[in-house]
Design a protein around this motif. Structure first.
Motif, PDB file in Angstrom:
ATOM      1  N   TYR A  45     -75.893-104.830   1.833  1.00  0.00           N
ATOM      2  CA  TYR A  45     -76.568-105.164   0.588  1.00  0.00           C
ATOM      3  C   TYR A  45     -75.865-104.457  -0.563  1.00  0.00           C
ATOM      4  O   TYR A  45     -75.093-103.519  -0.370  1.00  0.00           O
ATOM      5  N   TYR A  46     -76.133-104.955  -1.753  1.00  0.00           N
ATOM      6  CA  TYR A  46     -75.567-104.367  -2.962  1.00  0.00           C
ATOM      7  C   TYR A  46     -76.553-103.368  -3.550  1.00  0.00           C
ATOM      8  O   TYR A  46     -77.772-103.559  -3.462  1.00  0.00           O
ATOM      9  N   THR A  47     -76.019-102.325  -4.147  1.00  0.00           N
ATOM     10  CA  THR A  47     -76.845-101.320  -4.806  1.00  0.00           C
ATOM     11  C   THR A  47     -76.455-101.247  -6.277  1.00  0.00           C
ATOM     12  O   THR A  47     -75.289-101.036  -6.604  1.00  0.00           O
ATOM     13  N   GLN A  58     -81.622-102.801  -4.885  1.00  0.00           N
ATOM     14  CA  GLN A  58     -80.818-103.035  -3.689  1.00  0.00           C
ATOM     15  C   GLN A  58     -81.162-104.427  -3.184  1.00  0.00           C
ATOM     16  O   GLN A  58     -82.328-104.765  -2.990  1.00  0.00           O
ATOM     17  N   LYS A  62     -75.200-111.330  -3.761  1.00  0.00           N
ATOM     18  CA  LYS A  62     -73.952-110.815  -4.317  1.00  0.00           C
ATOM     19  C   LYS A  62     -74.128-110.549  -5.804  1.00  0.00           C
ATOM     20  O   LYS A  62     -74.646-111.392  -6.542  1.00  0.00           O
ATOM     21  N   VAL A  63     -73.696-109.380  -6.232  1.00  0.00           N
ATOM     22  CA  VAL A  63     -73.883-108.951  -7.620  1.00  0.00           C
ATOM     23  C   VAL A  63     -72.566-109.060  -8.379  1.00  0.00           C
ATOM     24  O   VAL A  63     -71.507-108.659  -7.879  1.00  0.00           O
ATOM     25  N   VAL A  82     -68.889-103.710 -11.359  1.00  0.00           N
ATOM     26  CA  VAL A  82     -69.126-103.865  -9.924  1.00  0.00           C
ATOM     27  C   VAL A  82     -67.869-103.434  -9.181  1.00  0.00           C
ATOM     28  O   VAL A  82     -66.756-103.825  -9.540  1.00  0.00           O
ATOM     29  N   LYS A  85     -69.656-102.971  -3.109  1.00  0.00           N
ATOM     30  CA  LYS A  85     -71.084-103.295  -3.093  1.00  0.00           C
ATOM     31  C   LYS A  85     -71.901-102.313  -3.925  1.00  0.00           C
ATOM     32  O   LYS A  85     -73.105-102.183  -3.741  1.00  0.00           O
ATOM     33  N   GLU A  86     -71.228-101.650  -4.850  1.00  0.00           N
ATOM     34  CA  GLU A  86     -71.891-100.745  -5.785  1.00  0.00           C
ATOM     35  C   GLU A  86     -71.715-101.284  -7.199  1.00  0.00           C
ATOM     36  O   GLU A  86     -70.638-101.743  -7.571  1.00  0.00           O
ATOM     37  N   ALA A  87     -72.787-101.245  -7.969  1.00  0.00           N
ATOM     38  CA  ALA A  87     -72.738-101.742  -9.345  1.00  0.00           C
ATOM     39  C   ALA A  87     -73.437-100.765 -10.275  1.00  0.00           C
ATOM     40  O   ALA A  87     -74.280 -99.967  -9.853  1.00  0.00           O
TER      41      ALA A  87
END
Length: 313
Positions: A45-47, A58, A62-63, A82, A85-87
């Motif tokens: 997952y993206y955070t 979270q 997709k971010v 971004v 998977k960190e933004a």
């Protein structure tokens, strides 16, 4: 080993140690100047974090840069960067979701029948783009091709909405595989449902995130929280977003904390087809199916409140 060799070895390792320590601190200083905090994540997952490193969201969605998120407290963030998977996101603005109730109903292009106080001719359409999505505690897997637990979640919402007499069209079409073309395949289903003229078109999904992000307790019932997703590539996005805000405002009033927020992401999620089309994420794969189904009773109450136009009274 003679004394001279021992001195050489000690000197070598001493110099190596100094080099490593220096490189470590130089890297720390470099990271401080980055617009992206040095958090590593191997999760599915993206955070999204604020500039102080606090977690904002979270999600398995997709971010991208310029995506937006309106959180539970209605603080509106926009993603500025971004990496993997960190933004990182910053505050765009903050306002009460109840402010949307000041928008005239006509400006939302809703069917006239929504103005009626009863459920005469009121209908809701439900389908599932990602028809494989399931809940691990119940099924032992997050994915069941063509027969995911998500269909049972849709059925639970259907049954709740039918109690006061709402007509519900629930499509059981599968759109596997769970890939980039799933929305192209589900578009045909959405078009067929739009032809029935529903008052809301709901694409129900299951998110991917830590359990703590979605698990909740409402009226002594273990349940899964819900997040609304709006596609920002839809040219009529603002109309769908206004409707999403109405639903969240009703949720905030009836079941505070139940609605996780509104994610505004890249893509259109077929919402260009209908002004009251919403994508709903119901829990994470770590929630149980029973928790997700329990949530549909609460979501049903919220939708009934909106469909009755009680949020306008």
């Amino acid at each position: 080993m003679d004394r001279r060799k021992k001195y050489y070895l000690a000197g070598f390792f001493g110099i190596l140690f100094v080099i490593l320590i220096t490189a470590y601190f130089l890297n720390l200083n470099h990271n401080k100047n980055l617009p992206f905090p040095p958090f590593a994540s191997s999760a599915d997952y993206y955070t999204i974090r604020d500039t102080a490193g606090n977690i904002i969201l979270q999600t398995g969605i997709k971010v991208y840069q310029d995506d937006e998120y309106i959180n539970e407290k209605n603080i509106h963030y926009i993603v500025t960067s971004v990496k993997g998977k960190e933004a990182v996101a910053v505050v765009k603005n903050q306002a009460s979701s109840h402010d949307i109730t000041s928008v005239p109903t006509a400006s939302l292009f809703l069917p006239d029948k929504l103005l009626k106080p009863d459920f005469t001719d009121i209908s809701v359409a439900i389908y599932h783009t990602h028809s494989d999505e399931s809940y691990i505690p119940t099924s032992g897997t997050a994915s069941k091709k063509g027969n995911g637990d998500i269909f049972k979640v849709g059925k639970a919402l259907k049954e709740r909405l039918e109690i006061p007499g709402i007509k519900v069209y629930h499509s059981l079409n599968a759109h596997d595989p769970h890939d980039i073309n799933a929305y192209h395949r589900s578009r045909r289903t959405a078009i067929d449902l739009v032809k029935k003229g529903p008052d809301a078109l709901l694409d129900i999904h299951r998110d991917s995130a830590p359990l703590s992000a979605y698990q909740t307790n409402i009226k002594d019932t273990q349940a899964a929280r819900v997040m609304i997703v709006i596609g920002r590539s839809n040219p009529n996005m603002q109309v769908n977003l206004d409707y999403a805000r109405r639903v969240k405002a009703a949720a905030d009033k009836i079941y505070p904390g139940f609605m996780r927020g509104i994610f505004i992401g890249k893509g259109d999620y077929n919402q260009d087809l209908y002004p009251t089309a919403l994508l709903l994420e119901v829990g994470t794969e770590q929630n149980s199916l029973e928790e997700a189904k329990a949530s549909m009773n609460f979501l049903g109450d919220i939708l009934i409140h909106v469909l009755r136009n009680e949020d306008r009274s």
